[in-house]
Structures are given as structure tokens and as C-alpha cells.
Motif scaffolding. Structure first.
Motif, PDB file in Angstrom:
ATOM      1  N   ASP A 112     -13.170  19.581 -15.527  1.00 11.08           N
ATOM      2  CA  ASP A 112     -12.969  20.614 -14.510  1.00 11.08           C
ATOM      3  C   ASP A 112     -12.058  20.109 -13.393  1.00 11.08           C
ATOM      4  OD1 ASP A 112     -14.650  22.313 -15.910  1.00 11.08           O
ATOM      5  OD2 ASP A 112     -16.424  21.831 -14.710  1.00 11.08           O
ATOM      6  N   ARG A 113     -12.288  18.870 -12.970  1.00 10.93           N
ATOM      7  CA  ARG A 113     -11.455  18.288 -11.907  1.00 10.93           C
ATOM      8  C   ARG A 113     -10.010  18.142 -12.384  1.00 10.93           C
ATOM      9  NH1 ARG A 113     -15.765  13.485 -11.633  1.00 10.93           N
ATOM     10  NH2 ARG A 113     -17.590  14.732 -11.031  1.00 10.93           N
ATOM     11  N   GLU A 169      -8.245  21.520 -12.403  1.00 13.62           N
ATOM     12  CA  GLU A 169      -7.891  21.958 -11.052  1.00 13.62           C
ATOM     13  C   GLU A 169      -6.635  21.250 -10.553  1.00 13.62           C
ATOM     14  OE1 GLU A 169      -9.867  22.180  -6.545  1.00 13.62           O
ATOM     15  OE2 GLU A 169     -11.007  21.321  -8.220  1.00 13.62           O
ATOM     16  N   THR A 191      -2.757  22.881  -9.796  1.00 12.24           N
ATOM     17  CA  THR A 191      -2.094  22.786  -8.495  1.00 12.24           C
ATOM     18  C   THR A 191      -0.676  22.249  -8.642  1.00 12.24           C
ATOM     19  OG1 THR A 191      -4.238  22.405  -7.408  1.00 12.24           O
ATOM     20  CG2 THR A 191      -2.249  21.788  -6.184  1.00 12.24           C
TER      21      THR A 191
END
Length: 389
Positions: free
Chosen positions: A160-161, A164, A168
Motif C-alpha cells: 500500500d505504501r 501511494e 505521487t
């Protein structure tokens, strides 16, 4: 030997990017071996890279690694790009580094602490800023992130990190810029690696969109992995963004391309040719460390090895191969492939070079140039570029 015009045209148009870090001192995790005359600055790395392009004619771009190639002062990266242009080169892929700071002991963008993730993300975004200044198209991302022990961290949360952070960076890319996501099945993490294989990289790139592509490092696979299958599949899906060519016997050895298994390099290049990947949309890069051999000759040899594998791949009699495959002629099909592999393409490549005004033997031409002797003397003072171990 005489080859079809399409073959000689493809060989003349081939472009292989060389890595800035291969020109500096390097070594194993135990020792860096210093060599005389290695560059002291990014500008001197480009000076050496220009020698490779001068003698091969197919190495017009140089990949940078940040912060190893950080440029301070007047001109900055725009000035570095101008220096490259003055040498007949251009600045290529920008490689991020989120694996050498102490803060990254437990990972970078996948780290459990938000502050460390922010630091890593800021560096990735800085690399896109550098791309804007250098005119580079590709940002290459490799993450050392992973865990060493079961239970050390939440595997799903780390994905998940990663998602993300990638999203970006992807949003920051310019219209003509791309993100190349690299994978490696182990090291330095030994229990889980957050981007361990082509499937994980492909899944993230598919989620992100068309500007996200997978890069295949030929040294980043488990023993026995069929790399050419991965290449064929990614090409078929339009997701092969580039290669990091090197060679391996055991793990990520970073030896000269084609040194350990030239037949594998030929098989990979055949799938590239077969899949229409011999275009500028697939970045052909070297990613090597020349620890005991002289830097520039090793890079020239690597470029030549890729050229030879490409020439053989282009000479495969594809109609004959297709006919044998359609007939279920197992031995006949294999023989067509092997005939091309066993062809001595060195005379063909010598002719291609001569037609472009180059010496037919790049290695001999470089030896005669006196560049090694010149730089050994002119660079004897100052701090050589490289990394410590």
C-alpha cells in the motif's frame, strides 16, 4: 558477409546507453578497487563515455545516478547537459538512490515511519526535477525495500505504501516522461522484497498507466529463470520499458553483458526483434560494475556483445522458423535458431562500422587512442568518483 539492408540499417541505428557509475571506482561489498585515471566528476564521466561512443557509434546517451552524479554550482544539470551535447552525447535515464542512507535500514517508500517515506519520496520528486533540467525521458526506480524476518512488517501494508509513493511520482511526470520500475528477487532484503519480480512490477505499472513501464535487469532473477519469456510477455502487453544489461553466474554479479551466457543474450534479443522491440520505446541500457577490469574497454566490449547478439537475432530466418513451428518440426525449428546463433557476425558489424566512418575494431582503436595514458596523467590528483565499501 552480406546481410539484407534492413539488418544493416537496424544495426547502424541501434542505441545502447552506458551508465555513469561504470566509469568510476567500484567493487564488491567487501572492497572497492581503485584504478588510475578514473573520473573525478560527472563531467569527466561524460568525457569517458564519449570515448565509448566515438569508437562504437552506438552509445550516444549516458544514464545518471543521483546523488552519485549530483551537480552543484553554476549551470547545474542544464550545464551538464550542455557538456554532454558538446561531446556528441545526451543525458539519458535518471536513476534514483533510496538505498544508501542510514534512514533506509527498514526501507524507503515502504518504511513503517511516515517521515522516512516522505524523505524518500522527496528524493524521487527531486529526480523528476533533474529530468526537467537534463531533458531526460526516463526515471528508473529500484527499491531495496523488504524485510529479513517473518513478522518484521506487514507485507500487504508495504505494498500500500509503495502504491501511494509511485502514484505521487507518476502524477509529477511530464507529458513526455516515463517511469521505469525495476525488480529484483532478493538482496539486500532476504525474506521479502517489495518489488521482487516482473509480475509485481507489472501490476503496479498497469495500475499507474501508460507512462509506467517495467525494466528488466538481466542479473535480477533466480537461477534458471526464462528471461526471454518475460521479455516476450511484457512486449506483448506493451509494458517493456527497457533493459539493464549485465551478466551473472550466481546472483546480481553485474558482469559484462553476455560474459556468462551469450546464448541467453541472443535469446533475449531474438524476442526483442520478434516482438518489435528494437525501437526507441525500449531503452537498452548497461548496468555494470567493472571492479577488476579497465573501465572503458569493458564497456566497449559490453556494447559489442549486445551488438553481436542483436545481429544474430536479426539474422534468424523467421519464415523458415515459422514454417517449422507450424509443422511441429521441433528439431527443424531449433536448428533455424541455432544456425543464426552460430553465425560469425563480426565481419558484418565491422562492415557496418566502416560504412559509418568508424574503425572496424573498436577495442583496438581505443587502445591506439592514448586516452588511458592521457587520463592516468591528467587525473592523478583529486578524489576519484566511486562508492565506498
Amino acid at each position: 558477409m552480406t546481410a539484407p539492408p534492413a539488418v544493416t540499417a537496424a544495426l547502424a541505428a541501434q542505441a545502447i546507453e552506458t551508465p555513469s557509475w561504470a566509469y568510476g571506482n567500484s567493487g564488491t561489498r567487501f572492497k572497492v578497487f581503485a584504478q588510475p585515471g578514473v573520473p573525478r566528476t560527472p563531467q569527466e564521466k561524460l568525457d569517458d563515455a564519449a570515448q565509448v561512443h566515438r569508437h562504437t557509434g552506438v552509445a550516444p546517451s549516458v544514464a545518471l545516478h543521483i546523488p552519485w552524479d549530483r551537480v552543484e554550482g553554476p549551470g547545474g544539470y542544464t550545464g551538464l547537459a550542455r557538456h554532454a551535447e558538446s561531446l556528441g552525447l545526451r543525458l539519458g535515464t535518471i536513476n534514483a538512490n533510496v538505498f544508501q542512507d542510514d534512514d533506509y535500514r527498514l526501507g524507503s517508500v515502504c518504511h513503517p515511519e511516515a517521515a522516512v517515506r516522505r524523505k524518500a519520496l522527496d528524493h524521487l520528486l527531486e529526480c523528476v526535477d533533474i529530468m526537467d533540467a537534463t531533458g531526460s525521458r526516463d526515471l528508473k526506480l529500484w527499491f531495496a525495500d523488504g524485510t529479513n524476518y517473518p513478522g518484521q512488517d506487514d507485507i500487504r501494508a508495504r505494498q500500500d505504501r509503495l502504491t501511494e509513493a509511485l502514484a505521487t511520482v507518476y502524477e509529477r511526470l511530464g507529458e513526455n516522461q516515463r517511469m521505469l520500475l525495476e525488480y529484483k528477487f532478493f538482496e539486500p532484503a532476504f525474506y521479502t522484497t517489495d518489488v521482487p519480480d516482473w509480475g509485481t512490477a507489472y501490476a503496479h505499472c498497469l495500475r499507474l498507466g501508460g507512462k509506467a513501464q517495467v525494466v528488466v535487469d538481466t542479473g535480477h532473477h533466480a537461477p534458471g529463470t526464462n528471461i526471454e519469456f518475460i521479455v516476450a510477455l511484457l512486449l506483448r502487453e506493451g509494458k517493456l520499458g527497457g533493459f539493464d544489461f549485465n551478466s551473472r553466474f550466481y546472483a546480481d554479479d553485474d558482469l559484462m553483458a553476455g560474459a556468462a551466457d551469450p546464448f541467453q543474450l541472443f535469446r533475449i534479443m531474438y524476442e526483442v526483434v520478434r516482438g518489435g522491440g528494437l525501437t526507441s520505446q525500449v531503452a537498452f541500457m548497461l548496468d555494470q560494475c567493472h571492479n577488476i577490469e579497465p573501465k572503458i574497454p569493458a564497456i566497449i566490449r559490453s556494447v559489442m556483445n549486445v551488438q553481436e547478439a542483436t545481429a544474430k537475432a536479426l539474422l534468424v530466418d523467421r519464415p523458415a522458423l515459422a514454417a517449422a513451428q507450424a509443422d511441429g518440426d521441433v528439431l527443424g525449428a531449433n536448428a533455424v535458431l541455432m544456425d543464426a546463433y552460430h553465425t560469425d557476425v563480426r565481419p558484418l558489424l565491422a562492415t557496418v562500422r566502416e560504412e559509418r566512418g568508424l574503425d572496424p575494431d573498436p577495442m583496438a582503436a581505443f587502445r591506439r587512442s592514448g586516452w588511458t595514458e592521457q587520463t592516468t596523467e591528467s587525473r592523478k590528483d583529486g578524489r576519484p568518483a566511486g562508492w565506498g565499501a
